[in-house]
Design a protein around this motif. Structure first.
Motif, PDB file in Angstrom:
ATOM      1  N   VAL A 234       4.900  -1.789  -6.333  1.00  0.00           N
ATOM      2  CA  VAL A 234       4.924  -0.970  -5.181  1.00  0.00           C
ATOM      3  C   VAL A 234       6.064  -1.456  -4.225  1.00  0.00           C
ATOM      4  O   VAL A 234       6.494  -0.660  -3.578  1.00  0.00           O
ATOM      5  CB  VAL A 234       3.576  -1.623  -4.401  1.00  0.00           C
ATOM      6  CG1 VAL A 234       3.705  -1.106  -2.827  1.00  0.00           C
ATOM      7  CG2 VAL A 234       2.324  -1.125  -5.137  1.00  0.00           C
ATOM      8  N   VAL A 235       6.530  -2.992  -4.331  1.00  0.00           N
ATOM      9  CA  VAL A 235       7.778  -3.060  -3.548  1.00  0.00           C
ATOM     10  C   VAL A 235       8.895  -2.500  -3.846  1.00  0.00           C
ATOM     11  O   VAL A 235       9.777  -2.025  -3.115  1.00  0.00           O
ATOM     12  CB  VAL A 235       7.836  -4.692  -3.303  1.00  0.00           C
ATOM     13  CG1 VAL A 235       9.191  -5.055  -2.699  1.00  0.00           C
ATOM     14  CG2 VAL A 235       6.767  -5.429  -2.590  1.00  0.00           C
ATOM     15  N   SER A 238       8.530   1.337  -3.469  1.00  0.00           N
ATOM     16  CA  SER A 238       8.150   1.923  -2.070  1.00  0.00           C
ATOM     17  C   SER A 238       9.568   2.381  -1.065  1.00  0.00           C
ATOM     18  O   SER A 238       9.462   3.570  -0.568  1.00  0.00           O
ATOM     19  CB  SER A 238       7.438   0.787  -1.391  1.00  0.00           C
ATOM     20  OG  SER A 238       8.284  -0.328  -1.047  1.00  0.00           O
ATOM     21  N   ASP A 239      10.623   1.627  -1.363  1.00  0.00           N
ATOM     22  CA  ASP A 239      11.809   2.034  -0.568  1.00  0.00           C
ATOM     23  C   ASP A 239      12.223   3.222  -0.962  1.00  0.00           C
ATOM     24  O   ASP A 239      12.493   4.255  -0.294  1.00  0.00           O
ATOM     25  CB  ASP A 239      12.796   1.007  -1.041  1.00  0.00           C
ATOM     26  CG  ASP A 239      13.017   0.762  -2.494  1.00  0.00           C
ATOM     27  OD1 ASP A 239      12.493   1.400  -3.227  1.00  0.00           O
ATOM     28  OD2 ASP A 239      14.242  -0.082  -2.743  1.00  0.00           O
ATOM     29  N   THR A 241      10.225   5.804  -2.303  1.00  0.00           N
ATOM     30  CA  THR A 241       9.439   6.621  -1.969  1.00  0.00           C
ATOM     31  C   THR A 241       9.416   7.055  -0.389  1.00  0.00           C
ATOM     32  O   THR A 241       9.384   8.146   0.089  1.00  0.00           O
ATOM     33  CB  THR A 241       7.992   6.094  -2.200  1.00  0.00           C
ATOM     34  OG1 THR A 241       7.903   5.918  -3.599  1.00  0.00           O
ATOM     35  CG2 THR A 241       6.728   7.158  -1.687  1.00  0.00           C
ATOM     36  N   ILE A 242       9.562   5.941   0.483  1.00  0.00           N
ATOM     37  CA  ILE A 242       9.887   6.257   1.873  1.00  0.00           C
ATOM     38  C   ILE A 242      11.186   6.845   2.014  1.00  0.00           C
ATOM     39  O   ILE A 242      11.145   7.762   2.899  1.00  0.00           O
ATOM     40  CB  ILE A 242       9.886   4.536   2.544  1.00  0.00           C
ATOM     41  CG1 ILE A 242       8.655   4.032   2.562  1.00  0.00           C
ATOM     42  CG2 ILE A 242      10.422   4.749   3.863  1.00  0.00           C
ATOM     43  CD1 ILE A 242       8.744   2.543   2.847  1.00  0.00           C
ATOM     44  N   ILE A 378       7.154  -3.799   3.067  1.00  0.00           N
ATOM     45  CA  ILE A 378       6.795  -2.234   3.399  1.00  0.00           C
ATOM     46  C   ILE A 378       6.642  -2.111   4.905  1.00  0.00           C
ATOM     47  O   ILE A 378       6.784  -0.955   5.108  1.00  0.00           O
ATOM     48  CB  ILE A 378       5.626  -1.898   2.456  1.00  0.00           C
ATOM     49  CG1 ILE A 378       5.647  -2.042   1.145  1.00  0.00           C
ATOM     50  CG2 ILE A 378       4.846  -0.725   2.802  1.00  0.00           C
ATOM     51  CD1 ILE A 378       4.466  -2.177   0.152  1.00  0.00           C
TER      52      ILE A 378
END
Length: 436
Positions: A234-235, A238-239, A241-242, A378
């Motif tokens: 996720v970490v 996530s970048d 994805t963001i 996040i």
């Protein structure tokens, strides 16, 4: 000599991975628009997330459980572990794919279209998840059983399919779309899964009904590793994805390219970890702490030297600019690569602290560390992206990498009495193994 041979094979596998990644990073921007490149990178995020979930934490359990059974020459136990692992992976893969299809139906079509995710892309992603998970699990089985060559080749299956299509498209002046590149990766995974399963079946008779699988027992052992893997995933994803959700596909393409360039700096440490993982458990079990400390220091120092050279290369590339390879619009990707590369360099300096905690009985502590660090990263990533763009996002993620590396190193020293970080050592003593 056996350790050097294992390291050489692992190095060859990583060099192949590096070459395939370089081909993909160089050719995709030339074969597709920046928007399509961003869609492809976001698709890889979804595939990686689904595959890690489908692996059910088995990539950390198999080396210890299967390796111990094979060390005792208990082939019946080894076959039982293999069957249980394959059944667990297939079952979780089915659940993961079902959830993925339900999410695709629940998300508004406009939101998916903004990311470039039409129905063919979603179907290709879902189809790739179980094969990506099985390929990774089979690689760990081969590593535990001593077939380092197969274990080093399997992680390159998807990249090989994509790179072959990219080279063919360049030679034939074709313009494949996102779905065709995804299907090329699926073909590589499918062939690799079959090639990996057949020799394992012959060696351990994993389909024999004489050995009842212990799926619940294996799942109970694997859940802390699964949570840790998911949190780390996720970490790590996530970048991007963001970047895609806030900045759009083009920003995702720039950030994704910088992310992949910076990831090359972690390859020396990945090679080291793949080489010394069995030795960590073996030396600790035999109370050879002095030898283990020497191994950790030497391996972290060697990996850090390689990562340092890579960081200098990224700095040079950023100074030259993207024009020799891509157009000038990709300049932010090089800035992102340098920032993230600094974080990867510090991570390499920390050595194998995370593996020490995972392999030597402190899985839950490392799980908590990963969850806390990931939550903070996040929480800061989205505001940083909104205010400062992909450069601010890269600063946050690099800082989170550095903070978790420092915390992991301190925990390994406190709980295990082992110093995993790199430090200057006498090169003439590098390969001398101290006596217990």
């Amino acid at each position: 000599m056996a350790l050097l041979k294992t390291g050489a094979i692992a190095f060859g596998g990583r060099i192949l991975q590096l070459s395939l990644g370089a081909i993909t990073a160089l050719l995709l921007p030339a074969l597709m628009t920046a928007s399509d490149v961003g869609t492809y990178f976001l698709a890889q995020v979804a595939i990686a997330a689904g595959a890690v979930l489908a692996q059910a934490g088995l990539t950390f359990v198999i080396p210890a459980s299967l390796g111990e059974a094979l060390a005792r020459r208990d082939l019946a136990e080894a076959a039982s572990i293999c069957r249980a692992a394959l059944l667990l992976c297939l079952g979780v893969s089915l659940v993961t794919c079902s959830i993925g299809l339900l999410l695709a139906q629940a998300v508004p079509a406009d939101a998916l279209a903004a990311l470039g995710f039409d129905r063919p892309v979603v179907r290709a992603i879902v189809a790739m998840i179980p094969f990506a998970a099985l390929c990774t699990v089979l690689a760990e089985m081969h590593r535990a059983s001593g077939d380092i060559t197969m274990a080093s080749l399997l992680p390159n299956a998807q990249g090989a399919g994509v790179a072959l299509l990219a080279l063919a498209a360049l030679a034939l002046v074709l313009r494949p779309d996102v779905v065709q590149f995804l299907l090329a990766g699926l073909a590589g995974l499918f062939l690799a899964t079959g090639a990996a399963f057949l020799p394992l079946r012959g060696r351990l008779d994993v389909l024999s009904r004489a050995h009842s699988p212990r799926v619940p027992e294996l799942a109970a052992i694997a859940w802390p590793a699964l949570v840790t893997s998911l949190a780390a995933l996720v970490v790590s994803l996530s970048d991007q994805t963001i970047a895609g959700l806030i900045g759009g596909p083009i920003e995702a393409a720039h950030y994704g390219l910088g992310l992949r360039l910076s990831a090359l700096l972690i390859l020396p440490l990945a090679i080291v970890n793949a080489t010394i993982m069995p030795q960590i458990v073996k030396l600790w079990a035999r109370s050879r702490k002095r030898q283990l400390q020497h191994l950790l220091t030497a391996s972290a120092t060697i990996a850090s030297c390689g990562a340092g050279v890579g960081l200098l290369g990224l700095l040079l590339l950023a100074m030259l600019g993207p024009e020799p390879v891509w157009d000038s619009s990709y300049a932010p990707a090089l800035t992102v690569a340098v920032i993230l590369g600094c974080g990867q360099f510090v991570h390499t300096l920390g050595g194998s602290a995370g593996y020490l905690l995972l392999l030597l009985g402190h899985q839950k502590i490392f799980m908590r560390l990963t969850l806390i660090g990931g939550a903070l990263a996040i929480a800061l990533a989205a505001p940083a992206m909104s205010l400062f763009g992909i450069v601010g996002l890269a600063v946050v993620m690099a800082g989170a990498n550095v903070a978790q590396t420092i915390a992991g190193t301190l925990l390994a020293r406190r709980l295990l009495g082992l110093d995993s970080k790199a430090r200057p050592i006498n090169l003439s003593r590098l390969w001398r193994v101290p006596r217990p």
